[in-house]
Design a protein around this motif. Sequence first.
Motif, mmCIF file in Angstrom:
data_model
loop_
_atom_site.group_PDB
_atom_site.id
_atom_site.type_symbol
_atom_site.label_atom_id
_atom_site.label_comp_id
_atom_site.label_asym_id
_atom_site.label_seq_id
_atom_site.Cartn_x
_atom_site.Cartn_y
_atom_site.Cartn_z
ATOM 1 N N MET A 115 0.851 -1.178 0.000
ATOM 2 C CA MET A 115 0.000 0.000 0.000
ATOM 3 C C MET A 115 0.896 1.240 0.000
ATOM 4 S SD MET A 115 -2.991 0.883 2.684
ATOM 5 C CE MET A 115 -4.352 1.759 2.024
ATOM 6 N N PRO A 116 0.620 2.198 -0.907
ATOM 7 C CA PRO A 116 1.469 3.386 -0.957
ATOM 8 C C PRO A 116 1.253 4.283 0.249
ATOM 9 C CG PRO A 116 -0.322 3.555 -2.543
ATOM 10 C CD PRO A 116 -0.398 2.198 -1.934
ATOM 11 N N SER A 117 2.295 5.049 0.558
ATOM 12 C CA SER A 117 2.176 5.991 1.663
ATOM 13 C C SER A 117 1.242 7.134 1.273
ATOM 14 C CB SER A 117 3.562 6.539 2.011
ATOM 15 O OG SER A 117 4.040 7.334 0.936
ATOM 16 N N ASN A 118 0.874 7.935 2.256
ATOM 17 C CA ASN A 118 -0.035 9.045 1.980
ATOM 18 C C ASN A 118 0.577 10.038 1.005
ATOM 19 O OD1 ASN A 118 -2.094 8.095 3.568
ATOM 20 N ND2 ASN A 118 -1.404 9.184 5.393
ATOM 21 N N THR A 142 0.735 12.176 -4.484
ATOM 22 C CA THR A 142 1.509 12.414 -5.701
ATOM 23 C C THR A 142 0.851 11.713 -6.887
ATOM 24 O OG1 THR A 142 3.541 12.594 -4.412
ATOM 25 C CG2 THR A 142 3.782 12.199 -6.763
ATOM 26 N N ASN A 143 0.384 10.475 -6.694
ATOM 27 C CA ASN A 143 -0.312 9.757 -7.760
ATOM 28 C C ASN A 143 -1.573 10.505 -8.195
ATOM 29 O OD1 ASN A 143 1.530 7.643 -7.878
ATOM 30 N ND2 ASN A 143 0.385 6.381 -6.448
ATOM 31 N N ASP A 144 -2.318 11.025 -7.228
ATOM 32 C CA ASP A 144 -3.531 11.787 -7.545
ATOM 33 C C ASP A 144 -3.193 13.072 -8.310
ATOM 34 O OD1 ASP A 144 -5.065 9.870 -6.303
ATOM 35 O OD2 ASP A 144 -5.288 11.007 -4.425
ATOM 36 N N ASP A 145 -2.113 13.741 -7.899
ATOM 37 C CA ASP A 145 -1.698 14.966 -8.586
ATOM 38 C C ASP A 145 -1.262 14.672 -10.017
ATOM 39 O OD1 ASP A 145 -2.221 16.411 -6.309
ATOM 40 O OD2 ASP A 145 -0.132 16.526 -5.657
ATOM 41 N N ILE A 146 -0.506 13.589 -10.193
ATOM 42 C CA ILE A 146 -0.069 13.206 -11.538
ATOM 43 C C ILE A 146 -1.282 12.877 -12.400
ATOM 44 C CG2 ILE A 146 1.146 11.431 -12.870
ATOM 45 C CD1 ILE A 146 3.212 11.336 -10.605
ATOM 46 N N VAL A 168 -7.726 9.142 -17.732
ATOM 47 C CA VAL A 168 -6.669 8.553 -16.926
ATOM 48 C C VAL A 168 -7.351 7.809 -15.792
ATOM 49 C CG1 VAL A 168 -4.606 9.006 -15.552
ATOM 50 C CG2 VAL A 168 -5.114 10.460 -17.512
ATOM 51 N N THR A 169 -7.266 6.472 -15.825
ATOM 52 C CA THR A 169 -8.005 5.681 -14.852
ATOM 53 C C THR A 169 -7.215 5.418 -13.582
ATOM 54 O OG1 THR A 169 -7.306 3.640 -15.937
ATOM 55 C CG2 THR A 169 -9.430 4.560 -16.581
ATOM 56 N N ARG A 170 -5.889 5.319 -13.689
ATOM 57 C CA ARG A 170 -5.085 5.005 -12.504
ATOM 58 C C ARG A 170 -3.638 5.410 -12.755
ATOM 59 N NH1 ARG A 170 -4.928 -1.166 -10.767
ATOM 60 N NH2 ARG A 170 -3.749 -1.250 -12.688
ATOM 61 N N VAL A 171 -2.944 5.763 -11.689
ATOM 62 C CA VAL A 171 -1.516 6.095 -11.741
ATOM 63 C C VAL A 171 -0.825 5.386 -10.586
ATOM 64 C CG1 VAL A 171 0.203 7.935 -11.561
ATOM 65 C CG2 VAL A 171 -1.922 8.356 -12.791
ATOM 66 N N GLU A 172 0.284 4.723 -10.880
ATOM 67 C CA GLU A 172 1.116 4.106 -9.851
ATOM 68 C C GLU A 172 2.543 4.584 -10.043
ATOM 69 O OE1 GLU A 172 0.901 -0.124 -9.764
ATOM 70 O OE2 GLU A 172 -1.204 -0.131 -9.195
ATOM 71 N N THR A 173 3.093 5.188 -9.016
ATOM 72 C CA THR A 173 4.447 5.711 -9.063
ATOM 73 C C THR A 173 5.312 4.922 -8.097
ATOM 74 O OG1 THR A 173 3.519 7.892 -9.501
ATOM 75 C CG2 THR A 173 5.820 7.821 -8.846
ATOM 76 N N THR A 174 6.549 4.652 -8.500
ATOM 77 C CA THR A 174 7.468 3.945 -7.614
ATOM 78 C C THR A 174 7.839 4.863 -6.455
ATOM 79 O OG1 THR A 174 9.375 4.660 -8.921
ATOM 80 C CG2 THR A 174 8.410 2.504 -9.453
ATOM 81 N N GLY A 175 8.301 4.286 -5.366
ATOM 82 C CA GLY A 175 8.626 5.042 -4.163
ATOM 83 C C GLY A 175 9.733 6.067 -4.355
ATOM 84 N N ASP A 176 10.663 5.796 -5.279
ATOM 85 C CA ASP A 176 11.758 6.733 -5.527
ATOM 86 C C ASP A 176 11.417 7.767 -6.603
ATOM 87 O OD1 ASP A 176 11.737 5.055 -7.685
ATOM 88 O OD2 ASP A 176 13.845 4.485 -7.551
#
Length: 119
Positions: free
Chosen positions: A1-4, A9-13, A36-44
């Motif tokens: 689960m991604p951090s807050n 950041t995913n929502d902003d992107i 844009v249905t979904r965005v997943e960004t790596t932790g770095d």
Amino acid sequence: MPSNKLARTNDDIQLVMSKLLREIKDPRVNQGMISVTRVETTGDLKFSKIWLSVMGLQNEKEFKKGLKSASGWLRRELGNSLKLRNTPELVFELDHSIEYGAHINEIINTLEIKYDEEE
């Protein structure tokens, strides 16, 4: 689960990319209504996978070529909008779930269901 912070950041992107995709002039990309249905960004923040749903897509191969061609401009504009330390490299994937759901709904609507008169 991604951090807050990563979730924000995913929502902003997702928000910025939905606006930027409408501004692309390439006819290969402007084939239909893009969501844009979904965005997943790596932790770095090195990579960001963006799922797109396109209603009215004529040629998927040309659409992907157009996105790849515009990805540099999209990345630069994304970096200017969000002011991140690292602007992620954009990876685009097509999401067919909305089309699939519409197809299933169409099938359900064509069914002839007979009800028992006793009920």
